[in-house]
Design an enzyme around this catalytic site. Structure first.
Site, PDB file in Angstrom:
ATOM      1  N   CYS A  10      38.695   1.071 -46.422  1.00 29.62           N
ATOM      2  CA  CYS A  10      37.829   0.094 -45.764  1.00 29.62           C
ATOM      3  C   CYS A  10      38.223  -1.323 -46.160  1.00 29.62           C
ATOM      4  CB  CYS A  10      36.363   0.326 -46.136  1.00 29.62           C
ATOM      5  SG  CYS A  10      35.638   1.792 -45.392  1.00 29.62           S
TER       6      CYS A  10
ATOM      7  N   HIS B 160      28.308  -1.620 -43.098  1.00 28.82           N
ATOM      8  CA  HIS B 160      27.978  -1.088 -44.418  1.00 28.82           C
ATOM      9  C   HIS B 160      26.585  -1.525 -44.859  1.00 28.82           C
ATOM     10  CE1 HIS B 160      31.906   0.669 -45.904  1.00 28.82           C
ATOM     11  NE2 HIS B 160      32.227   0.159 -44.731  1.00 28.82           N
TER      12      HIS B 160
ATOM     13  N   HIS C   9      28.944   2.811 -41.097  1.00 26.16           N
ATOM     14  CA  HIS C   9      29.930   3.527 -41.904  1.00 26.16           C
ATOM     15  C   HIS C   9      29.565   3.504 -43.385  1.00 26.16           C
ATOM     16  CE1 HIS C   9      34.175   4.333 -43.452  1.00 26.16           C
ATOM     17  NE2 HIS C   9      33.908   5.350 -42.660  1.00 26.16           N
TER      18      HIS C   9
ATOM     19  N   THR D 280      17.968  12.211 -46.978  1.00 26.06           N
ATOM     20  CA  THR D 280      17.885  10.774 -46.705  1.00 26.06           C
ATOM     21  C   THR D 280      18.627  10.424 -45.423  1.00 26.06           C
ATOM     22  OG1 THR D 280      17.572  10.112 -49.006  1.00 26.06           O
ATOM     23  CG2 THR D 280      18.581   8.486 -47.549  1.00 26.06           C
TER      24      THR D 280
ATOM     25  N   TYR E  94       4.847   8.261 -42.680  1.00 25.80           N
ATOM     26  CA  TYR E  94       5.777   8.920 -43.593  1.00 25.80           C
ATOM     27  C   TYR E  94       5.780  10.427 -43.339  1.00 25.80           C
ATOM     28  CZ  TYR E  94       5.793   4.521 -46.222  1.00 25.80           C
ATOM     29  OH  TYR E  94       5.930   3.205 -46.591  1.00 25.80           O
TER      30      TYR E  94
ATOM     31  N   ASN F 279      11.217  18.563 -42.876  1.00 29.04           N
ATOM     32  CA  ASN F 279      10.430  18.975 -44.034  1.00 29.04           C
ATOM     33  C   ASN F 279       9.103  18.222 -44.040  1.00 29.04           C
ATOM     34  OD1 ASN F 279       9.322  19.643 -46.522  1.00 29.04           O
ATOM     35  ND2 ASN F 279      11.296  19.638 -47.582  1.00 29.04           N
TER      36      ASN F 279
ATOM     37  N   CYS G   4      13.047   0.658 -40.880  1.00 28.50           N
ATOM     38  CA  CYS G   4      12.134   1.178 -41.898  1.00 28.50           C
ATOM     39  C   CYS G   4      10.809   0.412 -41.906  1.00 28.50           C
ATOM     40  CB  CYS G   4      12.789   1.175 -43.273  1.00 28.50           C
ATOM     41  SG  CYS G   4      13.564  -0.370 -43.761  1.00 28.50           S
TER      42      CYS G   4
ATOM     43  N   SER H 297      -0.379   7.028 -42.463  1.00 30.76           N
ATOM     44  CA  SER H 297      -1.072   7.679 -41.352  1.00 30.76           C
ATOM     45  C   SER H 297      -2.472   7.119 -41.151  1.00 30.76           C
ATOM     46  CB  SER H 297      -1.129   9.198 -41.572  1.00 30.76           C
ATOM     47  OG  SER H 297      -1.762   9.495 -42.795  1.00 30.76           O
TER      48      SER H 297
END
Length: 216
Positions: A5, A29, A89, A99, A118, A127, A149, A155
């Site tokens: 890179c 990145h 990348h 993650t 979440y 999960n 994010c 909730s």
């Protein structure tokens, strides 16, 4: 980061302060907020076109696309569905971790004007009991705003945490037409349309709080 890179960097102005974008020819990145300023909580005029620092010849295609995407995000969000997302990348996406799955699902499914809890995001990533691990994934997000994010909330409707600070999270959600309130996902997206592809561990067993909010 691959040894091959060759990193390039670009800095642009935004309503949140200077944003540094780094990447190679294969993809982005990181996106980092520098010299963060307190966002104006009230209505504001559209920001000026981004001031770019650095030589244009050093711009790789992913950097060019990222600058165009961020400029549209702040200035003219209605055009976002028609823009290509820059390739990413970062090494975190080169592993088959929880993650990485969480961040991919967030990028693919939670659009401008939507919020997700979440717990919902944990379920989308396979999960439903891993809400706390989703909080860890948000802290690991190398390209905030692009991978949104800030759209992950409790909730109960509480704001939840944000690495960039709660004032920044609140500004971003208000910019997208979302104020305090329960998650809107699925559906309810302010902007419809398909975004074209950016993304060519073991989750924690600890549950979120009763209000569906991750405690960091």
């Amino acid at each position: 980061m691959d040894k091959a890179c060759k990193m390039r960097y670009k800095t642009m102005d935004s309503p949140l302060g200077k944003i540094e974008i780094s990447g190679c020819a294969q993809g982005l990145h990181e996106i980092r907020l520098h010299d963060r300023k307190t966002p104006d909580p009230g209505p504001a005029e559209a920001p000026a076109p981004p001031e770019l620092l650095g030589c244009p010849e050093e711009m790789t295609e992913p950097l060019v696309q990222c600058v165009a995407w961020l400029d549209a995000y702040f200035r003219e969000p209605s055009v976002l569905p028609g823009l290509p997302l820059p390739a990413i990348h970062h090494p975190i996406f080169q592993r088959g971790s929880f993650t990485a799955r969480v961040l991919r699902k967030l990028l693919e499914l939670v659009k401008f004007g939507d919020t997700v809890s979440y717990q919902q995001l944990a379920a989308l990533a396979g999960n439903p009991k891993a809400a706390r691990a989703v909080g860890g994934a948000m802290r690991s997000n190398p390209v905030p705003i692009l991978i949104p994010c800030h759209r992950v909330v409790c909730s109960s409707g509480a704001m939840g945490n944000y690495t960039g600070g709660l004032a920044t999270k609140e500004w971003l959600l208000a910019h997208e037409g979302r104020l305090a309130g329960k998650p809107t996902y699925p559906g309810g997206s302010y902007l419809a349309g398909t975004r074209r592809g950016a993304l060519g561990g073991t989750p924690s067993p600890h549950p979120a709080g009763r209000d569906g909010c991750v405690r960091e």
